[in-house]
Write a protein that holds these residues in place. Structure first.
Motif, PDB file in Angstrom:
ATOM      1  N   CYS A  83       0.858  -1.186   0.000  1.00 55.78           N
ATOM      2  CA  CYS A  83       0.000   0.000   0.000  1.00 55.78           C
ATOM      3  C   CYS A  83       0.897   1.239   0.000  1.00 55.78           C
ATOM      4  O   CYS A  83       2.078   1.167   0.315  1.00 55.78           O
ATOM      5  CB  CYS A  83      -0.886   0.034   1.243  1.00 55.78           C
ATOM      6  N   ASP A 116     -12.073   4.677   9.717  1.00 50.40           N
ATOM      7  CA  ASP A 116     -11.225   5.447   8.805  1.00 50.40           C
ATOM      8  C   ASP A 116     -11.722   6.895   8.729  1.00 50.40           C
ATOM      9  O   ASP A 116     -12.823   7.149   8.244  1.00 50.40           O
ATOM     10  CB  ASP A 116     -11.252   4.800   7.424  1.00 50.40           C
ATOM     11  N   ASN A 131      -9.064  -3.788   1.396  1.00 51.64           N
ATOM     12  CA  ASN A 131      -7.663  -3.602   1.083  1.00 51.64           C
ATOM     13  C   ASN A 131      -7.011  -4.941   0.720  1.00 51.64           C
ATOM     14  O   ASN A 131      -7.141  -5.911   1.459  1.00 51.64           O
ATOM     15  CB  ASN A 131      -7.001  -2.981   2.315  1.00 51.64           C
ATOM     16  N   TYR A 142      -1.291   4.976   3.999  1.00 48.71           N
ATOM     17  CA  TYR A 142      -2.065   4.000   4.751  1.00 48.71           C
ATOM     18  C   TYR A 142      -1.268   3.344   5.873  1.00 48.71           C
ATOM     19  O   TYR A 142      -1.644   2.294   6.383  1.00 48.71           O
ATOM     20  CB  TYR A 142      -2.623   2.939   3.799  1.00 48.71           C
ATOM     21  N   TYR A 148      -3.593   2.908   8.804  1.00 48.91           N
ATOM     22  CA  TYR A 148      -4.949   2.657   8.308  1.00 48.91           C
ATOM     23  C   TYR A 148      -5.749   1.782   9.276  1.00 48.91           C
ATOM     24  O   TYR A 148      -5.316   0.699   9.664  1.00 48.91           O
ATOM     25  CB  TYR A 148      -4.844   1.971   6.948  1.00 48.91           C
ATOM     26  N   ASN A 154      -2.040   0.002  -4.165  1.00 47.17           N
ATOM     27  CA  ASN A 154      -3.195   0.327  -3.326  1.00 47.17           C
ATOM     28  C   ASN A 154      -4.500  -0.017  -4.038  1.00 47.17           C
ATOM     29  O   ASN A 154      -4.743   0.431  -5.150  1.00 47.17           O
ATOM     30  CB  ASN A 154      -3.138   1.818  -2.983  1.00 47.17           C
TER      31      ASN A 154
END
Length: 632
Positions: free
Chosen positions: A105, A117, A143, A109, A112, A630
């Protein structure tokens, strides 16, 4: 004359029945003592071709029957002996999955938290700050890349030094320094953060604050108080100090403008979890904590008809203590610094006392900035409540332990009289309570004292085996541990003498055993592993699971569970995966794509259908030149 095989097998062709009647008639005549050779000539002339046809049919039937029997013997065992299949015949081939190398990523992030979030907060309503509650991304938005550590990340400082210091680059936040430096939450010196033990309501240090608490609640010194929750925990200095007094505290704070309160706590090696009292129950069972604490935690206790206090009442065990410091406590001397008036603070304090009394809390003690109330020990207070009382009693259809995405309810949870030993005066003192089978084990299907003892014995053997496989286990290299799918907390119990703490996770879809965990003096939370966990990245040194994929693979995709494990596991951290042989190869393949080093190991009893996978996550740094990968 032998009969056709089809008749022996019970088959009766339509035309054969007529033919057989005539044949039997002929045979009866031949057996008759008055039968003469000439008499046969009186038979219907059609019987001859029928007889010849029957003979041909018999022969053909015997031929087919022989073939059938020989083939039957090839594929089916005879009934004379039982069918015994070998292990090789019954074994299902292990699950296989295609190797995928997961990309990194972007550095955006590195901290993250998927279900809390801040980038997605605008999608949700502001009512009672509900946008800060769990709002997990859909499966299509999950993700599928590896969360990178911050630039300059180092392996964390080991316990107990970590309680007072951590690497700045591991939690690189300056906002909290600028806003809280005058309250001595933390200070930055060189490449480290230091935690002097200050706080909004304990400017003289957390140690002095805890000593005052102990004077107000003597049970904090003799093992009566073992489990606590600190709402609005800051950097968890209180939870860290209480560890020195044998009190295990869940430090709770939301993902808010303090940036990383919970991440600071876990970096220090102090138990913590992301959460907020808003519109949903906290992920804990009823009657669990011995003590709840709020030090100017900014929760509006008297608003919304006291619904937040009702949640504190639910999770406190009978006889448990609620400790409050900050507004409106000691308002007579403090109101000028709170941007308010003395009249407003007096009104708020009177309202607070009235609400607590209506919930069967009894004022217990007070000194300076700290006030203490105690939840009723028995049912006498609740018996006096009437239908017109506020708050009303929750009806029996409301499960007091339901706490996974369960809305807060404006009613009073009455402790069940079935479990009278839930009260703090009945629970054995720590550490004796760890090995006493709790009464509410009977709430679990097939739960009993025999199973409880067996679980303890089994985990002693297993943990001994784990330590032989992983020398770091039980050393100061491992501090923050998670048991991802516990039953009674047996894994944590077997590790009680090691310099670590365990977050015991109970599936929100499995047996409701988390109350038993708390009755033993351990801590934990409900969770559904189809979703991300309520914590920051890189917060656990060791993750342990026992048959999680066997239990949940029909609901949760293995890839996403393992990627979530990678998110919350520290670089150089370990995963001990105890699973059916069916899943082990697939797990190892996915883990390799996450840059984990894994080795297959046997269990302590060398069980062929159960395997161990011991893995270590590599420390790597983000590749700034490559595509981030990402997928968010």
């Amino acid at each position: 004359m032998p009969l056709p095989f089809e008749l022996l097998m019970g088959s009766k062709p339509e035309k054969e029945g007529t033919l057989l009647l005539e044949v039997f008639h002929l045979k009866s005549k031949m057996k008759n003592k008055d039968f003469r050779p000439g008499a046969y000539l009186d038979i219907n002339p059609r019987i001859v071709p029928f007889t010849l046809g029957f003979i041909v049919l018999c022969g053909f039937s015997f031929y087919l029957g022989g073939i059938f029997c020989s083939e039957k013997n090839r594929y089916f065992k005879q009934d004379k002996a039982p069918i015994v299949q070998s292990q090789q015949e019954t074994t299902v081939d292990p699950l296989k999955t295609e190797y995928v190398e997961f990309l990194e990523c972007s550095l955006d992030y590195q901290d993250y938290t998927p279900c809390t979030d801040p980038k997605r907060w605008k999608k949700y309503r502001n009512y009672r700050l509900s946008f800060m509650e769990r709002h997990c991304p859909q499966i299509t938005d999950r993700n599928e890349c590896l969360i990178p550590p911050p630039d300059g990340y180092k392996p964390p400082i080991r316990w107990p030094k970590s309680k007072d210091q951590c690497w700045y680059r591991n939690v690189p936040y300056d906002w909290i320094i600028n806003k809280k430096s005058n309250q001595h939450w933390l200070r930055k010196e060189g490449d480290k953060f230091f935690f002097p033990g200050g706080g909004t309501m304990f400017p003289n240090g957390v140690n002095s604050y805890v000593k005052l608490m102990q004077k107000l609640i003597p049970g904090m010194k003799n093992g009566t108080i073992r489990t606590a929750i600190d709402t609005g925990c800051g950097v968890a200095s209180l939870g860290g100090d209480l560890l020195d007094h044998g009190i295990l505290t869940v430090s709770l704070a939301p993902r808010d403008n303090h940036e990383a309160q919970v991440q600071f706590a876990l970096e220090r090696g102090i138990p913590a979890i992301l959460g907020i009292i808003s519109t949903q129950r906290l992920p804990f069972p009823s009657n669990s904590f011995d003590m709840a604490h709020c030090s100017r935690c900014l929760i509006p206790w008297t608003e919304h008809d006291g619904i937040y206090l009702l949640e504190i009442h639910r999770i406190l065990r009978p006889g448990g203590f609620w400790v409050l410091s900050g507004p409106p406590i000691n308002y007579e001397h403090r109101w000028r610094g709170w941007n308010t008036t003395v009249e407003e603070q007096k009104s708020d304090y009177d309202k607070l006392k009235k609400l607590l009394t209506s919930m069967c809390f009894k004022f217990y003690n007070k000194k300076d900035d700290i006030a203490v109330w105690r939840k009723s020990l028995d049912g006498s207070c609740y018996d006096r409540l009437t239908s017109s009382s506020y708050p009303p009693k929750c009806d029996y259809s409301s499960d007091p332990d339901s706490a996974w995405y369960t809305p807060l309810q404006p009613c009073l949870t009455i402790p069940s009289q079935k479990f009278k030993k839930l009260g703090l005066n009945f629970v054995p003192k720590w550490p004796n309570r760890l090995h006493v089978c709790p009464d509410r084990i009977s709430m679990i299907f097939n739960g009993n004292s025999g199973g409880f003892k067996h679980d303890n014995s089994r985990w002693k053997v297993r943990v001994k085996h784990y330590k032989a496989l992983l020398p770091a286990f039980g050393s100061d290299e491992i501090r923050n541990v998670m048991d991802m799918n516990t039953l009674y907390g047996g894994f944590a119990t077997a590790l009680i003498d090691s310099p670590l703490w365990v977050m015991n996770v109970v599936s929100s879809y499995g047996p409701n055993s988390l109350g038993v965990v708390y009755d033993r003096g351990l801590i934990g939370t409900y969770h559904d592993w189809c979703e991300p966990f309520s914590t920051y990245p890189r917060t656990y040194d060791l993750l342990h699971l026992d048959g999680l994929f066997t239990a949940e693979s029909h609901r949760c995709e293995m890839k996403y569970v393992l990627l979530e494990m990678d998110r919350i596991l520290r670089p150089n951290g370990y995963a001990l995966i105890r699973e059916s042989y069916y899943f082990i190869d697939a797990i190892a393949t996915i883990a390799k794509g996450m840059r984990w080093d894994c080795e297959k190991q046997g269990t302590e009893y060398i069980m062929s259908k159960e395997k161990l996978l011991a893995c270590q996550k590599k420390l790597w740094h983000a590749n700034q030149t490559q595509d981030s990968g990402n997928h968010l």
